[in-house]
Write an enzyme that holds these catalytic residues in place. Structure first.
Site, PDB file in Angstrom:
ATOM      1  N   HIS A  85      -9.239   4.546   2.250  1.00 11.93           N
ATOM      2  CA  HIS A  85      -8.007   5.073   1.643  1.00 11.93           C
ATOM      3  C   HIS A  85      -7.763   6.538   1.907  1.00 11.93           C
ATOM      4  CE1 HIS A  85      -8.599   1.204  -0.226  1.00 11.93           C
ATOM      5  NE2 HIS A  85      -7.303   1.222  -0.507  1.00 11.93           N
ATOM      6  N   ASP A 130       3.102  -1.536  11.394  1.00 11.97           N
ATOM      7  CA  ASP A 130       3.070  -2.936  11.841  1.00 11.97           C
ATOM      8  C   ASP A 130       4.402  -3.649  11.654  1.00 11.97           C
ATOM      9  OD1 ASP A 130       2.988  -3.017   9.094  1.00 11.97           O
ATOM     10  OD2 ASP A 130       1.350  -4.464   8.959  1.00 11.97           O
ATOM     11  N   ARG A 168      -4.499  -3.125   9.361  1.00 11.72           N
ATOM     12  CA  ARG A 168      -4.491  -4.595   9.449  1.00 11.72           C
ATOM     13  C   ARG A 168      -4.606  -5.057  10.896  1.00 11.72           C
ATOM     14  NH1 ARG A 168      -3.311  -6.461   4.156  1.00 11.72           N
ATOM     15  NH2 ARG A 168      -1.974  -5.067   2.982  1.00 11.72           N
ATOM     16  N   ALA A 174     -12.242   9.238  22.047  1.00  9.57           N
ATOM     17  CA  ALA A 174     -13.315   8.302  21.686  1.00  9.57           C
ATOM     18  C   ALA A 174     -13.855   7.610  22.935  1.00  9.57           C
ATOM     19  CB  ALA A 174     -12.762   7.263  20.719  1.00  9.57           C
ATOM     20  N   LYS A 232     -24.538  11.899  28.311  1.00  8.31           N
ATOM     21  CA  LYS A 232     -23.694  12.127  27.134  1.00  8.31           C
ATOM     22  C   LYS A 232     -24.576  12.078  25.879  1.00  8.31           C
ATOM     23  CE  LYS A 232     -19.052  11.202  25.725  1.00  8.31           C
ATOM     24  NZ  LYS A 232     -19.102  10.896  24.324  1.00  8.31           N
ATOM     25  N   GLN A 236      -7.135   7.650   4.577  1.00  5.50           N
ATOM     26  CA  GLN A 236      -6.028   7.651   5.553  1.00  5.50           C
ATOM     27  C   GLN A 236      -4.664   7.642   4.867  1.00  5.50           C
ATOM     28  OE1 GLN A 236      -7.410   4.732   8.962  1.00  5.50           O
ATOM     29  NE2 GLN A 236      -8.494   4.346   7.070  1.00  5.50           N
ATOM     30  N   GLY A 250       0.845  -1.200   0.000  1.00  2.00           N
ATOM     31  CA  GLY A 250       0.000   0.000   0.000  1.00  2.00           C
ATOM     32  C   GLY A 250       0.878   1.247   0.000  1.00  2.00           C
ATOM     33  N   SER A 268       6.604  -6.630   1.549  1.00  3.77           N
ATOM     34  CA  SER A 268       7.714  -6.170   0.705  1.00  3.77           C
ATOM     35  C   SER A 268       9.059  -6.578   1.311  1.00  3.77           C
ATOM     36  CB  SER A 268       7.659  -4.641   0.576  1.00  3.77           C
ATOM     37  OG  SER A 268       6.388  -4.254   0.112  1.00  3.77           O
ATOM     38  N   GLU A 310      -9.475  -2.271  11.793  1.00  5.78           N
ATOM     39  CA  GLU A 310     -10.037  -3.206  10.801  1.00  5.78           C
ATOM     40  C   GLU A 310      -9.710  -4.661  11.128  1.00  5.78           C
ATOM     41  OE1 GLU A 310      -8.416  -2.359   6.895  1.00  5.78           O
ATOM     42  OE2 GLU A 310      -6.391  -2.861   7.518  1.00  5.78           O
ATOM     43  N   ARG A 361       0.279  -4.759  -6.206  1.00 11.04           N
ATOM     44  CA  ARG A 361       0.544  -5.998  -5.469  1.00 11.04           C
ATOM     45  C   ARG A 361       0.857  -7.091  -6.501  1.00 11.04           C
ATOM     46  NH1 ARG A 361      -0.595  -4.353  -0.059  1.00 11.04           N
ATOM     47  NH2 ARG A 361      -2.254  -2.817  -0.009  1.00 11.04           N
ATOM     48  N   THR A 390       4.815   2.039   5.321  1.00  7.59           N
ATOM     49  CA  THR A 390       3.434   1.562   5.414  1.00  7.59           C
ATOM     50  C   THR A 390       2.713   2.401   6.452  1.00  7.59           C
ATOM     51  OG1 THR A 390       2.004  -0.259   6.127  1.00  7.59           O
ATOM     52  CG2 THR A 390       4.226  -0.293   7.006  1.00  7.59           C
ATOM     53  N   ILE A 391       1.436   2.679   6.201  1.00  3.41           N
ATOM     54  CA  ILE A 391       0.684   3.467   7.199  1.00  3.41           C
ATOM     55  C   ILE A 391       0.367   2.640   8.440  1.00  3.41           C
ATOM     56  CG2 ILE A 391      -0.377   4.978   5.473  1.00  3.41           C
ATOM     57  CD1 ILE A 391      -3.047   3.341   6.125  1.00  3.41           C
ATOM     58  N   ASP A 392       0.531   1.309   8.346  1.00  2.00           N
ATOM     59  CA  ASP A 392       0.032   0.435   9.412  1.00  2.00           C
ATOM     60  C   ASP A 392       0.849   0.473  10.701  1.00  2.00           C
ATOM     61  OD1 ASP A 392      -1.837  -0.330   7.542  1.00  2.00           O
ATOM     62  OD2 ASP A 392      -0.875  -2.231   7.067  1.00  2.00           O
ATOM     63  N   GLY A 421       5.969  -2.447   3.201  1.00  3.56           N
ATOM     64  CA  GLY A 421       5.626  -3.060   4.483  1.00  3.56           C
ATOM     65  C   GLY A 421       6.239  -4.449   4.624  1.00  3.56           C
ATOM     66  N   ASP A 422       5.691  -5.228   5.546  1.00  5.34           N
ATOM     67  CA  ASP A 422       6.331  -6.516   5.855  1.00  5.34           C
ATOM     68  C   ASP A 422       6.310  -7.494   4.680  1.00  5.34           C
ATOM     69  OD1 ASP A 422       3.605  -6.733   6.174  1.00  5.34           O
ATOM     70  OD2 ASP A 422       3.713  -8.056   7.915  1.00  5.34           O
TER      71      ASP A 422
HETATM   72  N1  ATP Z   1       6.399 -13.981   1.017  1.00  2.00           N
HETATM   73  C1  ATP Z   1       6.760 -13.120   0.040  1.00  2.00           C
HETATM   74  N2  ATP Z   1       7.848 -13.407  -0.720  1.00  2.00           N
HETATM   75  C2  ATP Z   1       8.237 -12.568  -1.708  1.00  2.00           C
HETATM   76  N3  ATP Z   1       7.601 -11.415  -2.001  1.00  2.00           N
HETATM   77  C3  ATP Z   1       6.524 -11.069  -1.277  1.00  2.00           C
HETATM   78  C4  ATP Z   1       6.050 -11.909  -0.212  1.00  2.00           C
HETATM   79  N4  ATP Z   1       4.981 -11.314   0.338  1.00  2.00           N
HETATM   80  C5  ATP Z   1       4.763 -10.166  -0.358  1.00  2.00           C
HETATM   81  N5  ATP Z   1       5.691 -10.020  -1.330  1.00  2.00           N
HETATM   82  C6  ATP Z   1       5.782  -8.929  -2.306  1.00  2.00           C
HETATM   83  O1  ATP Z   1       5.601  -7.688  -1.643  1.00  2.00           O
HETATM   84  C7  ATP Z   1       4.453  -7.032  -2.178  1.00  2.00           C
HETATM   85  C8  ATP Z   1       3.792  -6.209  -1.105  1.00  2.00           C
HETATM   86  O2  ATP Z   1       3.352  -7.053  -0.056  1.00  2.00           O
HETATM   87  P1  ATP Z   1       1.969  -6.744   0.700  1.00  2.00           P
HETATM   88  O3  ATP Z   1       0.889  -6.659  -0.304  1.00  2.00           O
HETATM   89  O4  ATP Z   1       1.848  -7.730   1.790  1.00  2.00           O
HETATM   90  O5  ATP Z   1       2.155  -5.263   1.261  1.00  2.00           O
HETATM   91  P2  ATP Z   1       3.187  -4.724   2.333  1.00  2.00           P
HETATM   92  O6  ATP Z   1       4.534  -4.575   1.738  1.00  2.00           O
HETATM   93  O7  ATP Z   1       3.097  -5.580   3.572  1.00  2.00           O
HETATM   94  O8  ATP Z   1       2.646  -3.257   2.589  1.00  2.00           O
HETATM   95  P3  ATP Z   1       1.254  -2.821   3.269  1.00  2.00           P
HETATM   96  O9  ATP Z   1       0.987  -3.774   4.399  1.00  2.00           O
HETATM   97  O10 ATP Z   1       1.493  -1.447   3.726  1.00  2.00           O
HETATM   98  O11 ATP Z   1       0.227  -2.889   2.189  1.00  2.00           O
HETATM   99  C9  ATP Z   1       3.606  -8.143  -2.750  1.00  2.00           C
HETATM  100  O12 ATP Z   1       2.696  -7.668  -3.733  1.00  2.00           O
HETATM  101  C10 ATP Z   1       4.657  -9.056  -3.339  1.00  2.00           C
HETATM  102  O13 ATP Z   1       5.121  -8.562  -4.584  1.00  2.00           O
HETATM  103  O1  F6P Z   2      -5.254  -0.601  -1.010  1.00  4.50           O
HETATM  104  P1  F6P Z   2      -5.654  -2.014  -0.738  1.00  4.50           P
HETATM  105  O2  F6P Z   2      -4.951  -2.969  -1.625  1.00  4.50           O
HETATM  106  O3  F6P Z   2      -7.135  -2.157  -0.676  1.00  4.50           O
HETATM  107  O4  F6P Z   2      -5.108  -2.401   0.721  1.00  4.50           O
HETATM  108  C1  F6P Z   2      -5.688  -1.997   1.913  1.00  4.50           C
HETATM  109  C2  F6P Z   2      -4.737  -2.378   3.017  1.00  4.50           C
HETATM  110  O5  F6P Z   2      -3.519  -1.676   2.827  1.00  4.50           O
HETATM  111  C3  F6P Z   2      -3.229  -0.918   3.984  1.00  4.50           C
HETATM  112  O6  F6P Z   2      -3.733   0.386   3.798  1.00  4.50           O
HETATM  113  C4  F6P Z   2      -1.750  -0.824   4.165  1.00  4.50           C
HETATM  114  O7  F6P Z   2      -1.243  -2.064   4.489  1.00  4.50           O
HETATM  115  C5  F6P Z   2      -3.968  -1.640   5.110  1.00  4.50           C
HETATM  116  O8  F6P Z   2      -4.159  -0.823   6.243  1.00  4.50           O
HETATM  117  C6  F6P Z   2      -5.237  -2.041   4.397  1.00  4.50           C
HETATM  118  O9  F6P Z   2      -5.821  -3.174   4.974  1.00  4.50           O
END
Ligand code: ATP
Ligand code: F6P
Length: 315
Positions: free
Chosen positions: A249, A129, A171, A186, A213, A251, A11, A105, A222, A72, A125-127, A102-103
């Site tokens: 989105h 995480d 997430r 809140a 209140k 956010q 993301g 990637s 989420e 992705r 990543t905005i998360d 993010g993780d």
């Molecule tokens: N286990 C993996 N091995 C190799 N490449 C990966 C793996 N998992 C994810 N990727 C690659 O990283 C890209 C991004 O991963 P993912 O969609 O999980 O988002 P992210 O990097 O965790 O970021 P965010 O959580 O902010 O969306 C995937 O589209 C893929 O190309």
């Molecule tokens: O933009 P997409 O692919 O719908 O992904 C949404 C996900 O990406 C994030 O914005 C970033 O990991 C999460 O918080 C959310 O669940």
């Protein structure tokens, strides 16, 4: 080192463009050419490379999203695709790769590092995480965006005495829910699955209305419970009517905060220095205001644990 590449993946997160600027600024000082791979890991496979220039990128520090695009690409988890990426990078004379994401990637970055390609990752990543870093790039802007939206609906909720369930992204992490929930005072923050207790929520709503209140605001991560499910369950087991809002989105959009611009530039500059110094399978983190280099494998093995709770407050 004469030529390196950068990609943004997962993301998008506000501050990614500032990181690209930091990379090119540092690289040009060291006479290194930087190419951007369009749309994440798939850009390597499609050989979609563009050369980046500091002069052009300096205009984009204050723009959200990512100029390089991000799609992705689940196939990157396959060894044959990773091996192909390695050989394409080598054929193009690319000597190091910076992955911003993010993780997921990080897994992609680690796969290339395991094939002996020099890689460094930036937590984008905005998360918030990713373990072992206080902040990920984009998180700060996301909580500002979430708070801005919650503030806006709060005035209308007050006028009408509404109960709101607001679902925020993040997430499984829950960090966006905690920070934005605190900042908007809140009525409750449901940051993780174990926080969800329907009857407690209903009791809370009853007590609050009895105490005079006018309105109720529930911030829902989420990964804990969706706004729709929150509404469904509360309405099924009580006479209350719930309004929902999935912030979505919004956010991830808009102008990056000051923190994310500075963090992006600093991460970008450091990533180039790290590659020059021979970083292999490393990632950057920020802890106690200091940018550090860690092993990606160590970060991926670590437990993110509890959501990062601001200033030790209880929620
Ligand atoms: N286990 C993996 N091995 C190799 N490449 C990966 C793996 N998992 C994810 N990727 C690659 O990283 C890209 C991004 O991963 P993912 O969609 O999980 O988002 P992210 O990097 O965790 O970021 P965010 O959580 O902010 O969306 C995937 O589209 C893929 O190309
Ligand atoms: O933009 P997409 O692919 O719908 O992904 C949404 C996900 O990406 C994030 O914005 C970033 O990991 C999460 O918080 C959310 O669940």
């Amino acid at each position: 080192m004469q030529k390196i590449a950068v990609l943004t993946s997962g993301g998008d997160s506000p501050g990614m463009n500032a990181a690209l600027y930091g990379i090119i600024k540092e690289a040009e000082q060291k006479n290194i050419t930087v190419v951007g791979c369009l749309d994440g890991f798939i850009g390597i496979i499609k050989e979609n490379f563009i050369e980046l220039k500091e002069k052009e990128l300096s205009k984009y520090i204050n723009i959200g999203g990512t100029l390089l695009g991000s799609k992705r690409f689940p196939d990157f988890s396959k060894l044959d695709i990773q091996t192909k990426a390695h050989s394409i990078l080598t054929q193009h004379g690319i000597e190091g790769l910076i992955v911003i994401g993010g993780d997921g990637s990080y897994h992609g970055a680690l796969a290339l590092a395991n094939l002996h390609f020099p890689v460094i990752a930036i937590p984008g990543t905005i998360d918030n995480d990713i373990p072992l870093t206080d902040l990920t790039l984009g998180f700060h802007t996301a909580i500002e965006n979430a708070v801005d939206a919650i503030d806006k609906i709060s005035t209308s909720a007050y006028s009408h005495g509404h109960i709101f369930g607001v679902e925020v992204m993040g997430r499984e992490a829950g960090d966006i829910a905690i920070w934005s929930g605190f900042a908007t005072n809140a009525d409750a923050i449901i940051a993780k699955k174990s926080d969800w207790d329907l009857f407690n929520v209903i009791q809370n709503i009853e007590n609050s209305f009895e105490a005079g209140k006018r309105t109720q605001m529930y911030i829902l991560a989420e990964g804990a419970i969706s706004a729709e499910e929150f509404k469904r369950q509360v309405e099924k087991h009580s006479s209350f009517k719930v309004r929902t809002l999935m912030l979505g989105h919004i956010q991830r959009g808009g102008t990056p905060s000051v923190t994310d611009r500075i963090l992006g530039i600093k991460f970008g500059q450091q990533s180039v220095r790290s590659l020059i110094n021979g970083a292999q399978g490393k990632c950057l983190s920020v802890n106690n205001n200091t940018i550090e280099e860690l092993d990606i494998s160590q970060v991926l093995k670590a437990d993110k644990g509890k959501p990062f709770i601001p200033y030790g407050l209880d929620y």
